[in-house]
Design an enzyme around this catalytic site. Sequence first.
Site, PDB file in Angstrom:
ATOM      1  N   GLY A  94       7.258  -6.349   0.153  1.00 36.56           N
ATOM      2  CA  GLY A  94       6.549  -6.346   1.431  1.00 36.56           C
ATOM      3  C   GLY A  94       7.474  -6.720   2.570  1.00 36.56           C
ATOM      4  N   SER A  95       6.899  -7.312   3.610  1.00 32.91           N
ATOM      5  CA  SER A  95       7.661  -7.628   4.809  1.00 32.91           C
ATOM      6  C   SER A  95       8.558  -8.832   4.593  1.00 32.91           C
ATOM      7  CB  SER A  95       6.705  -7.911   5.975  1.00 32.91           C
ATOM      8  OG  SER A  95       6.047  -9.156   5.790  1.00 32.91           O
ATOM      9  N   GLU A 121      11.621  -7.714  -2.685  1.00 30.64           N
ATOM     10  CA  GLU A 121      12.169  -6.559  -1.979  1.00 30.64           C
ATOM     11  C   GLU A 121      11.455  -6.472  -0.639  1.00 30.64           C
ATOM     12  OE1 GLU A 121      11.926  -1.900  -2.119  1.00 30.64           O
ATOM     13  OE2 GLU A 121      13.150  -2.615  -3.793  1.00 30.64           O
ATOM     14  N   LEU A 122      12.250  -6.572   0.434  1.00 28.03           N
ATOM     15  CA  LEU A 122      11.670  -6.756   1.752  1.00 28.03           C
ATOM     16  C   LEU A 122      12.035  -5.591   2.678  1.00 28.03           C
ATOM     17  CD1 LEU A 122      12.453 -10.586   1.901  1.00 28.03           C
ATOM     18  CD2 LEU A 122      10.440  -9.428   0.974  1.00 28.03           C
ATOM     19  N   GLU A 172      12.427  -2.876  12.373  1.00 30.97           N
ATOM     20  CA  GLU A 172      11.944  -1.851  11.444  1.00 30.97           C
ATOM     21  C   GLU A 172      10.694  -1.186  12.012  1.00 30.97           C
ATOM     22  OE1 GLU A 172      11.179  -1.448   6.654  1.00 30.97           O
ATOM     23  OE2 GLU A 172      10.523  -3.283   7.658  1.00 30.97           O
ATOM     24  N   CYS A 187      10.439   1.552   2.393  1.00 25.15           N
ATOM     25  CA  CYS A 187      11.408   0.501   2.703  1.00 25.15           C
ATOM     26  C   CYS A 187      12.833   1.019   2.743  1.00 25.15           C
ATOM     27  CB  CYS A 187      11.269  -0.658   1.718  1.00 25.15           C
ATOM     28  SG  CYS A 187      11.483  -0.169  -0.010  1.00 25.15           S
ATOM     29  N   TRP A 224       0.810  -1.221   0.000  1.00 23.65           N
ATOM     30  CA  TRP A 224       0.000   0.000   0.000  1.00 23.65           C
ATOM     31  C   TRP A 224       0.845   1.273   0.000  1.00 23.65           C
ATOM     32  CZ3 TRP A 224       1.807   2.536   4.142  1.00 23.65           C
ATOM     33  CH2 TRP A 224       2.287   1.767   5.222  1.00 23.65           C
ATOM     34  N   ASN A 225       2.127   1.201   0.435  1.00 23.25           N
ATOM     35  CA  ASN A 225       2.839   2.453   0.711  1.00 23.25           C
ATOM     36  C   ASN A 225       3.225   3.218  -0.553  1.00 23.25           C
ATOM     37  OD1 ASN A 225       4.689   0.292   0.269  1.00 23.25           O
ATOM     38  ND2 ASN A 225       6.332   1.510   1.163  1.00 23.25           N
ATOM     39  N   ASP A 246      -3.403  -4.295  -3.353  1.00 21.64           N
ATOM     40  CA  ASP A 246      -3.476  -4.176  -1.899  1.00 21.64           C
ATOM     41  C   ASP A 246      -4.829  -3.590  -1.519  1.00 21.64           C
ATOM     42  OD1 ASP A 246      -3.070  -2.606   0.775  1.00 21.64           O
ATOM     43  OD2 ASP A 246      -1.408  -4.015   0.662  1.00 21.64           O
ATOM     44  N   LYS A 280      -1.884  -8.611  -7.670  1.00 19.29           N
ATOM     45  CA  LYS A 280      -2.763  -8.596  -6.505  1.00 19.29           C
ATOM     46  C   LYS A 280      -2.791  -7.178  -5.959  1.00 19.29           C
ATOM     47  CE  LYS A 280      -3.425 -10.080  -1.771  1.00 19.29           C
ATOM     48  NZ  LYS A 280      -3.507  -8.652  -1.350  1.00 19.29           N
TER      49      LYS A 280
END
Length: 541
Positions: A256-257, A278-279, A410, A312, A181-182, A207, A205
């Site tokens: 995401g996470s 990318e986490l 984080e 991130c 979402w960010n 968010d 997909k």
Amino acid sequence: MDAEQDPSEAPPLQAAAGQRPSWVSDESVRRWCSWVHRDAGRQGPRSAPPLTALAPFDLSPVAPVPSCLPEDVDSAVAVAAAAQRRWESVPFARRAGIALAFHDLLLGRQAEVLDLIQWETGKARYHAWQEVAQVAAIARHYARRGARYLAPRRVRGMVPWLTRVEQRRVPRGVVGVVSPWNYPLYLGVGDVLPALLAGNGVVSKADPQAALTLLWTRSLLREAGLPDPLWRIVAGDGAAVGTALTDAVDFVCFTGSTTTGRAVAERAARRLTGASLELGGKNPLIVREDADIAAAAVGAVVAAFANTGQMCIHVERVYAQERVYEAFRDELVRLTASLRLGKSYDYGADLGSLVSSAQLTAVRAHIDDALAKGATVLTGGRARPDVGPLFHEPTILEGVTPDMDVCAQETFGPVVSLYRYTTDQEAIGLANQGSYGLSASIWSKDTREAARMAGLIRAGSVNVNDGAAAAAGSVEAEMGGMGDSGLGRRHGAEGIRKYTQSQTVAVQRLLPLGSSPGRSPADFVRRTNGQLTLLRRLGAR
């Protein structure tokens, strides 16, 4: 909007802050939501309950979006796969033309998507505009350079003059894109464009918090000429829909996470499916003794508090050399305290809202834990319900110790911790603490020495005399994480090649290689050994 008008000067299209933008009608929402893929042949209930996010500015409901079930995902992948088989034969120049048409439409109608991004995520308008600028740059870059990145490459064959070998890039098939979402435009579409240009179909997909931004963009790409079935969008429960997508596609691009990224990687590995991840990050910024203190403070503020810290690559740890610590600290505090919070649909606010109650709770938990264990707030430190229900002041903490949650975990919010160090070696060691390795920053007038230090820091990107944007905005350079910050890269050559597989085509002249039937294998071995020796003497590669 007049195409010749500077979009940054265009009047906002919305009504009151926090409310649905006045130009967004029920009919336009229905049109965008028509891009949510639902299996036309499915028996039983047409869908799960619709998704309705809350607008961060005032917690009013955003428009409901249809929800999907796993069988919808399977159908979407099947539709995209059928379209992909036709799409991969379309010349690259035609694909690039669609991307460039999209580029022009996006810039010309950016006021619309800026309103949508703000409505759904609560970010300041300038930070929403950064998404538009980045996606436009990505569309232009891959339209202009993609053919070169994907071009077949002649390589030396096994037997010179007799073996001709070419390496080709072939599409993977259907790519699944799971974006957060960010940054709903940049992360939602910036990965889709190179996948499409590489000849793939895509299933995204959406968010639940920012589905309309993605759906609006899908409508715009259709207007630019993208065939309808080629990019499918599904929405719904993350566990059910995300898992179904990972299980159905030929490659997964996930942002995401770290926790969820591990689950995606494990699931993809069972099917021997590739994944780009990318986490998370706990990104450091180093201020050397010779740094321009005023510039470093500005850079730290931008890197720490852009998008209200929900980024991130944003900076959460700042290390200042002890001789300049006080001067840097005072300037950093002064600049941070001057930032303006606001929920206007214009460029009047420096920082927007956090996105959800859960995000606000997480930020407060880190601050409260740090204060309870002895840390000090230099500025900020408070929620601001007087501005909006999810607003929080940009916060600088001093005296943070390893037993505090904010030290290594984080935060993903407007919080930065400030530390002293003595030597460059110590600063590098501090920057490398923890399991993350996404982005880092070094400030110094000696850019050669700073670049040397960068090579010793475990991070996918290291910025010298910039907080984070210089590397992230250089779309010709690859970007990604090390350690727990992920696998794979976006941007640059790898950002499009990852959506392809390498295929080697070897054409042999005269006779096939190997010992011929009826001939002695020993003779073949003897002749080949002589050839290998000769090639070595000739310096052949």
